[in-house]
Design a protein around this motif. Structure first.
Motif, PDB file in Angstrom:
ATOM      1  N   GLU A 155      38.124  40.453  21.207  1.00 23.64           N
ATOM      2  CA  GLU A 155      37.535  40.073  22.490  1.00 23.64           C
ATOM      3  C   GLU A 155      36.160  39.438  22.310  1.00 23.64           C
ATOM      4  N   ALA A 156      35.374  39.963  21.363  1.00 20.87           N
ATOM      5  CA  ALA A 156      34.040  39.402  21.099  1.00 20.87           C
ATOM      6  C   ALA A 156      34.149  37.986  20.545  1.00 20.87           C
ATOM      7  N   GLU A 157      35.129  37.760  19.647  1.00 15.58           N
ATOM      8  CA  GLU A 157      35.310  36.427  19.069  1.00 15.58           C
ATOM      9  C   GLU A 157      35.785  35.438  20.132  1.00 15.58           C
ATOM     10  N   GLU A 158      36.680  35.854  21.017  1.00 14.88           N
ATOM     11  CA  GLU A 158      37.150  34.949  22.064  1.00 14.88           C
ATOM     12  C   GLU A 158      36.016  34.613  23.033  1.00 14.88           C
ATOM     13  N   LYS A 159      35.142  35.588  23.278  1.00 18.18           N
ATOM     14  CA  LYS A 159      33.979  35.331  24.126  1.00 18.18           C
ATOM     15  C   LYS A 159      33.047  34.325  23.454  1.00 18.18           C
ATOM     16  N   ARG A 160      32.850  34.472  22.132  1.00 18.09           N
ATOM     17  CA  ARG A 160      31.987  33.545  21.401  1.00 18.09           C
ATOM     18  C   ARG A 160      32.555  32.131  21.435  1.00 18.09           C
ATOM     19  N   LEU A 161      33.883  32.024  21.279  1.00 18.58           N
ATOM     20  CA  LEU A 161      34.525  30.716  21.282  1.00 18.58           C
ATOM     21  C   LEU A 161      34.426  30.045  22.654  1.00 18.58           C
ATOM     22  N   LYS A 162      34.526  30.846  23.717  1.00 16.83           N
ATOM     23  CA  LYS A 162      34.350  30.294  25.065  1.00 16.83           C
ATOM     24  C   LYS A 162      32.940  29.750  25.249  1.00 16.83           C
ATOM     25  N   GLU A 163      31.963  30.501  24.761  1.00 14.25           N
ATOM     26  CA  GLU A 163      30.570  30.058  24.847  1.00 14.25           C
ATOM     27  C   GLU A 163      30.358  28.793  24.034  1.00 14.25           C
ATOM     28  N   LEU A 164      31.011  28.720  22.869  1.00 12.19           N
ATOM     29  CA  LEU A 164      30.876  27.547  22.016  1.00 12.19           C
ATOM     30  C   LEU A 164      31.422  26.311  22.708  1.00 12.19           C
ATOM     31  N   ARG A 165      32.587  26.456  23.356  1.00 12.24           N
ATOM     32  CA  ARG A 165      33.151  25.308  24.074  1.00 12.24           C
ATOM     33  C   ARG A 165      32.298  24.933  25.280  1.00 12.24           C
ATOM     34  N   LYS A 166      31.721  25.947  25.908  1.00 14.21           N
ATOM     35  CA  LYS A 166      30.827  25.687  27.039  1.00 14.21           C
ATOM     36  C   LYS A 166      29.595  24.939  26.574  1.00 14.21           C
ATOM     37  N   ASN A 167      29.038  25.352  25.442  1.00  9.73           N
ATOM     38  CA  ASN A 167      27.831  24.724  24.915  1.00  9.73           C
ATOM     39  C   ASN A 167      28.086  23.307  24.421  1.00  9.73           C
ATOM     40  N   SER A 168      29.353  23.014  24.133  1.00  8.13           N
ATOM     41  CA  SER A 168      29.669  21.673  23.639  1.00  8.13           C
ATOM     42  C   SER A 168      29.452  20.614  24.703  1.00  8.13           C
ATOM     43  N   THR A 169      29.368  21.062  25.957  1.00 10.55           N
ATOM     44  CA  THR A 169      29.113  20.121  27.055  1.00 10.55           C
ATOM     45  C   THR A 169      27.623  19.978  27.334  1.00 10.55           C
ATOM     46  N   VAL A 170      26.818  20.809  26.666  1.00 10.02           N
ATOM     47  CA  VAL A 170      25.373  20.759  26.851  1.00 10.02           C
ATOM     48  C   VAL A 170      24.785  19.725  25.905  1.00 10.02           C
ATOM     49  N   SER A 171      23.666  19.151  26.264  1.00 14.56           N
ATOM     50  CA  SER A 171      23.046  18.147  25.399  1.00 14.56           C
ATOM     51  C   SER A 171      22.629  18.767  24.077  1.00 14.56           C
ATOM     52  N   LYS A 172      22.539  17.968  23.036  1.00 20.27           N
ATOM     53  CA  LYS A 172      22.216  18.456  21.712  1.00 20.27           C
ATOM     54  C   LYS A 172      20.861  19.142  21.670  1.00 20.27           C
ATOM     55  N   LYS A 173      19.909  18.681  22.470  1.00 18.48           N
ATOM     56  CA  LYS A 173      18.579  19.289  22.481  1.00 18.48           C
ATOM     57  C   LYS A 173      18.613  20.710  23.025  1.00 18.48           C
ATOM     58  N   GLU A 174      19.509  20.961  23.988  1.00 18.77           N
ATOM     59  CA  GLU A 174      19.582  22.282  24.603  1.00 18.77           C
ATOM     60  C   GLU A 174      20.495  23.221  23.822  1.00 18.77           C
ATOM     61  N   ASN A 175      21.375  22.671  23.022  1.00 22.15           N
ATOM     62  CA  ASN A 175      22.325  23.489  22.276  1.00 22.15           C
ATOM     63  C   ASN A 175      21.687  23.998  20.988  1.00 22.15           C
ATOM     64  N   THR A 176      21.435  25.299  20.931  1.00 15.40           N
ATOM     65  CA  THR A 176      20.766  25.897  19.774  1.00 15.40           C
ATOM     66  C   THR A 176      21.754  26.410  18.736  1.00 15.40           C
ATOM     67  N   GLU A 177      23.040  26.284  18.980  1.00 15.39           N
ATOM     68  CA  GLU A 177      24.055  26.721  18.014  1.00 15.39           C
ATOM     69  C   GLU A 177      23.942  25.875  16.750  1.00 15.39           C
ATOM     70  N   PRO A 178      23.654  26.465  15.592  1.00 12.53           N
ATOM     71  CA  PRO A 178      23.515  25.678  14.368  1.00 12.53           C
ATOM     72  C   PRO A 178      24.824  24.990  13.992  1.00 12.53           C
ATOM     73  N   LYS A 179      24.712  23.734  13.585  1.00 14.23           N
ATOM     74  CA  LYS A 179      25.891  22.958  13.217  1.00 14.23           C
ATOM     75  C   LYS A 179      26.132  23.086  11.712  1.00 14.23           C
TER      76      LYS A 179
END
Length: 456
Positions: A206-230
């Motif tokens: 459940e934690a991993e699926e939540k993380r993946l949802k957040e990751l897909r959500k963040n993919s729509t955010v601009s690169k400057k606002e997205n702090t997820e390391p690439k």
């Protein structure tokens, strides 16, 4: 990692909550029926060949599709497993395998069989292999990884026996046609896929699926606002742990192939066993030790908190045993008994560490979001093992006859020593904090520092 200290008190092969997790592993492992469908053409070679009226060359080409799918599909499956729910990918893999089995049951052309085997390779190597192991990893905490991964080895052996013996019983005792039995396997795949999608749950999943949802959500955010390391595939390839894991897994794959692929011809050609007896001995030993020994290797790893120690000890012992096989006189009688004893001892060591190839990432503290791609690289390289083993061992037997088995066992000893060396190198890298590479290690250190601050 953050709650690892609190969870360290679990311990024990049957510790708190472990029975439920073992059941979940066993249930998830029935998804491996996808692999077993493509193996039916090998296990029931004569029946399959007669039904579809194929030549030996055509049979070999069908089998080769699996190796091609493994080589191409490993990295693709790893990328998918880090981007999408491993639970849903595993379930979809079951559905694709079921469709393939049902289609095979009505196939009448070789071209259609090629398409079916391509679909099976897709289901097994892209949708199932890496997502399945990531799913097993998510079922437990850090101190349960050894028990879960090695139990998955035992579970796979059990599932293999259930499917293959069940299929044999269906076409003999129940007098069903090969095609009808295939439909039964296809229906089983559908039921397993539905069960995994709906009922397979754990806090880690459940934690991993939540993380993946957040990751897909963040993919729509601009690169400057997205702090997820690439961290891309190139960074995974730069991680030393990736290549230590590649060597360990590749060598383990070669060990199992050498020991059990050549056991049958060795017993028949050198030890004067009948073909039927040799097959029975090989199948029984392989599955018995995989079922019985594997969980104890995982328990030992979790007690020590380190897979590399178990690897090193087991590989030293197996190297000596393999050299002992090479020194055996070429004859039957008591020599055959001694050979089987050496194979049994080698199998104990091999299956004690086979499941631990998937816990090396835990030893190195590889973040869960990178394990899919790492294992994808491992599985892609691992697929070449069949070609290398066949080329080397086949050439030795063709050139030296029965004496070639001595060189095959020396090759086995070298392979085993290399496996132990990979664990030795990985341990040194972990101690020096170099196993993850600079970029990923910096990310892990930052997360640990943040968790320490929150704890205070």
């Amino acid at each position: 990692m953050g709650n690892g200290l609190m969870q360290r008190k679990g311990g024990g092969l049957l510790g708190p909550g472990m029975l439920k997790k073992y059941w979940l592993v066993m249930f998830a492992t029935f998804s491996n029926t996808s692999f077993l469908i493509s193996q039916l053409s090998q296990v029931f070679y004569v029946q399959f060949q007669d039904i579809f009226q194929l030549t030996n060359t055509q049979m070999g080409f069908l089998e080769g599709f699996g190796n091609i799918g493994g080589f191409v599909g490993g990295i693709i499956g790893g990328l998918l497993a880090d981007r999408f729910s491993p639970k849903k990918l595993t379930a979809i893999g079951c559905f694709v395998a079921a469709f393939s089995a049902l289609l095979e049951s009505v196939a009448h052309s070789y071209f259609l069989l090629l398409i079916i085997y391509f679909c099976l390779a897709l289901a097994a190597n892209v949708l199932l292999l890496t997502p399945y192991f990531k799913l097993i990893k998510l079922l437990g905490n850090s101190d349960e990884q050894g028990k879960l991964m090695t139990f998955s080895e035992a579970a796979y052996a059990i599932v293999t026996l259930v499917i293959q013996y069940g299929f044999l019983g269906a076409i003999t005792a129940l007098n069903l046609s090969f095609q009808m039995a295939l439909r039964g396997v296809g229906i089983l795949c559908i039921l397993v896929g539905i069960g995994i999608w709906v009922f397979l749950k754990s806090p880690g999943i459940e934690a991993e699926e939540k993380r993946l949802k957040e990751l897909r959500k963040n993919s729509t955010v601009s690169k400057k606002e997205n702090t997820e390391p690439k961290v891309g595939l190139l960074e995974i390839l730069k991680m030393p742990v990736t290549w230590c894991n590649v060597v360990a897994t590749f060598c383990l794959n070669l060990m199992a192939q050498i020991v059990f692929t050549y056991m049958n011809p060795y017993l028949v050609g050198v030890m004067a066993f009948t073909a039927g007896t040799a097959s029975f001995v090989a199948i029984t030993m392989k599955n018995f030790f995989r079922i019985v020994v594997s969980p104890f290797g995982g328990m030992l790893r979790d007690k020590l908190g380190d897979s590399t120690i178990v690897f090193k000890v087991a590989c030293v012992a197996m190297t000596v045993i393999a050299l002992g096989m090479a020194l055996l006189p070429l004859g039957g009688g008591t020599i055959a008994v001694l050979y089987l004893v050496l194979v049994a001892l080698f199998s104990v060591g091999m299956y004690a560490i086979t499941g631990l190839q998937y816990t090396l990432v835990e030893d190195a503290k590889v973040p869960i979001k990178y394990t899919g791609r790492l294992w994808g690289v491992v599985f892609t390289v691992n697929a070449t093992g069949y070609m290398i083993r066949g080329a080397i061992c086949g050439q030795l037997l063709d050139n030296f006859g029965n004496a070639g088995y001595r060189y095959i066992f020396i090759f086995l000893a070298v392979t085993t020593a290399l496996c132990g060396a990979s664990a030795f190198v990985l341990k040194k890298l972990i101690d020096k904090k170099k196993a993850l590479g600079k970029r990923v290690q910096a990310e892990v250190d930052a997360q640990m520092a943040q968790q320490a601050e929150q704890a205070q």
